[in-house]
Motif scaffolding. Structure first.
Motif, PDB file in Angstrom:
ATOM      1  N   CYS A   1       3.582  -5.249   5.133  1.00 21.32           N
ATOM      2  CA  CYS A   1       2.338  -4.359   4.942  1.00 21.32           C
ATOM      3  C   CYS A   1       1.116  -4.988   5.166  1.00 21.32           C
ATOM      4  O   CYS A   1       0.811  -6.336   4.750  1.00 21.32           O
ATOM      5  CB  CYS A   1       2.407  -4.222   3.319  1.00 21.32           C
ATOM      6  N   ASP A   2       0.217  -4.128   5.786  1.00 16.84           N
ATOM      7  CA  ASP A   2      -1.061  -4.816   6.273  1.00 16.84           C
ATOM      8  C   ASP A   2      -2.047  -5.255   5.104  1.00 16.84           C
ATOM      9  O   ASP A   2      -2.672  -6.245   4.912  1.00 16.84           O
ATOM     10  CB  ASP A   2      -2.072  -3.626   6.924  1.00 16.84           C
TER      11      ASP A   2
ATOM     12  N   CYS B   1       0.853  -1.282  -0.165  1.00 13.94           N
ATOM     13  CA  CYS B   1       0.084   0.064   0.044  1.00 13.94           C
ATOM     14  C   CYS B   1       0.804   1.405   0.041  1.00 13.94           C
ATOM     15  O   CYS B   1       0.422   2.209  -0.400  1.00 13.94           O
ATOM     16  CB  CYS B   1      -0.858   0.242   1.008  1.00 13.94           C
ATOM     17  N   GLY B   2       2.024   1.175   0.626  1.00 14.17           N
ATOM     18  CA  GLY B   2       2.981   2.548   0.582  1.00 14.17           C
ATOM     19  C   GLY B   2       2.682   3.314   1.548  1.00 14.17           C
ATOM     20  O   GLY B   2       3.147   4.382   1.766  1.00 14.17           O
ATOM     21  N   GLU B   3       1.556   3.187   2.403  1.00 13.66           N
ATOM     22  CA  GLU B   3       0.904   4.037   3.364  1.00 13.66           C
ATOM     23  C   GLU B   3       0.789   3.576   4.889  1.00 13.66           C
ATOM     24  O   GLU B   3       0.883   4.290   5.701  1.00 13.66           O
ATOM     25  CB  GLU B   3      -0.505   4.535   3.064  1.00 13.66           C
ATOM     26  N   CYS B   4       0.942   2.220   5.136  1.00 12.61           N
ATOM     27  CA  CYS B   4       0.447   1.894   6.322  1.00 12.61           C
ATOM     28  C   CYS B   4       2.165   2.041   7.358  1.00 12.61           C
ATOM     29  O   CYS B   4       3.085   2.215   6.588  1.00 12.61           O
ATOM     30  CB  CYS B   4       0.232   0.257   6.462  1.00 12.61           C
TER      31      CYS B   4
ATOM     32  N   CYS C   1       4.911  -0.122   5.640  1.00 16.58           N
ATOM     33  CA  CYS C   1       5.377   0.493   4.486  1.00 16.58           C
ATOM     34  C   CYS C   1       6.429   1.637   4.576  1.00 16.58           C
ATOM     35  O   CYS C   1       7.378   1.849   3.897  1.00 16.58           O
ATOM     36  CB  CYS C   1       4.050   0.719   3.447  1.00 16.58           C
TER      37      CYS C   1
HETATM   38 ZN   LIG Z   1       1.594  -1.112   3.436  1.00 18.12          ZN
END
Ligand SMILES: [Zn+2]
Ligand SMILES: [Zn+2]
Length: 325
Positions: free
Chosen positions: A101-102, A87-90, A93
């Motif tokens: 990553c979730d 996701c690049g956001e959790c 990440c």
């Molecule tokens: Zn993630």
């Protein structure tokens, strides 16, 4: 396209035809030439991992040639690993731990994989591959090599290293470890003389059944076999301060064991998935350290046979599907 299809966990893979996968922005379409067969594929096939995409094309050690798409030139030789999207956001990440990553998606599990003539993959997670070995010999690097490499890093600077389960991953890790000046001890199923012979041939200084005590104290152990009872056995074999690293995605239950086995600052941990950084490091390393992969090649339609042989420990090194035209 020709593909081997998993309709439901526990059912044999079915040879069939699927429409060519649709290509989205940011993805690359590959003509698959080889796909490694991993123990994880077997866990998905046998229903030991929850919630796979269904129907599913297994396979996450993909070597192919770019047909079209983003990120690579047509004709480029590219590898697709297990980590297919993050996701690049959790918080994982954002802290260099995209392997945790979730919302990660995984090739050949929650995304269709490489037991097929074509695959599409997010180009950001694909690797440009070294040109120094055949497609079949390259495929095992994409998971057996990558997870093995990550497990070896997590074992720290251990000099005497025990490998429990001597299959695709251990036969690569042995060579990486020896290249770093470590000593390797290989533990196999009782009576698996083929695996023991391969271990010694590749430079392990001892190979024997995992029921036997180690010939000397180890500084770390990596467990590749999915057998929980190996955990207390490996803890018993490592010296104070040593690490036991479980490298598989699935394992049978770990039997209870006395605290004394963990005492003395021994640690026990797992390895989950890979980061793109691991891949960059490994492919850089194998350009400098010669690593030979021992492969048994099967045609695409024999995937079920390859999985069956892997289940019963009848593969020397790594099993790979040849998906030639
Ligand atoms: Zn993630
Ligand atoms: Zn794998």
């Amino acid at each position: 396209m020709r593909a081997m299809i998993l309709d439901a966990p526990g059912m044999p893979l079915r040879a069939g035809e699927l429409p060519r996968p649709a290509l989205a922005a940011g993805q690359v379409r590959l003509r698959v030439s080889a796909c490694g067969v991993c123990r994880t594929d077997l866990h998905v096939r046998d229903g030991e991992l929850p919630d796979p995409k269904l129907p599913l094309v297994l396979g996450h050690q993909i070597v192919g040639t770019v047909i079209e798409g983003d990120g690579f030139e047509p004709g480029a030789r590219v590898g697709v690993p297990w980590l297919g999207w993050t996701c690049g956001e959790c918080r994982y990440c954002r802290s260099g731990r995209e392997n945790l990553c979730d919302r990660a998606r995984f090739t050949g599990y929650t995304l269709d994989g490489g037991y097929a003539e074509e695959v599409v993959a997010d180009a950001r997670y694909c690797f440009a591959l070294p040109e120094d070995r055949s497609d079949e010999e390259t495929a095992p690097l994409l998971c057996a090599g990558l997870i093995g490499y990550r497990a070896l890093r997590l074992a720290g600077d251990a000099r005497r290293i025990g490998l429990y389960g001597f299959g695709a991953s251990a036969h690569i890790v042995t060579q990486l470890a020896l290249g770093e000046g470590r000593r390797v001890f290989a533990f196999t199923r009782a009576g698996d003389e083929a695996a023991q012979a391969l271990a010694v041939e590749l430079g392990a200084e001892w190979a024997g059944p995992s029921e036997e005590p180690a010939p000397e104290e180890l500084d770390a152990a990596i467990i590749f076999a999915p057998a929980g009872p190996l955990v207390p056995a490996a803890l018993e074999a490592v010296a104070k301060g040593g690490a036991v690293v479980c490298a598989g995605i699935h394992m049978t239950d770990i039997p209870s064991f006395p605290y004394g086995l963990l005492w003395g600052e021994r640690s026990l941990r797992s390895v989950a998935n890979l980061t793109r950084h691991d891949g960059e490091e490994l492919f850089d390393l194998v350009r400098r350290v010669p690593v030979r992969t021992e492969v048994e090649v099967f045609p695409l339609e024999a995937a079920e046979d390859a999985l069956d042989r892997l289940r019963s420990g009848r593969i020397r090194g790594a099993a790979v599907l040849d998906i030639g035209p």
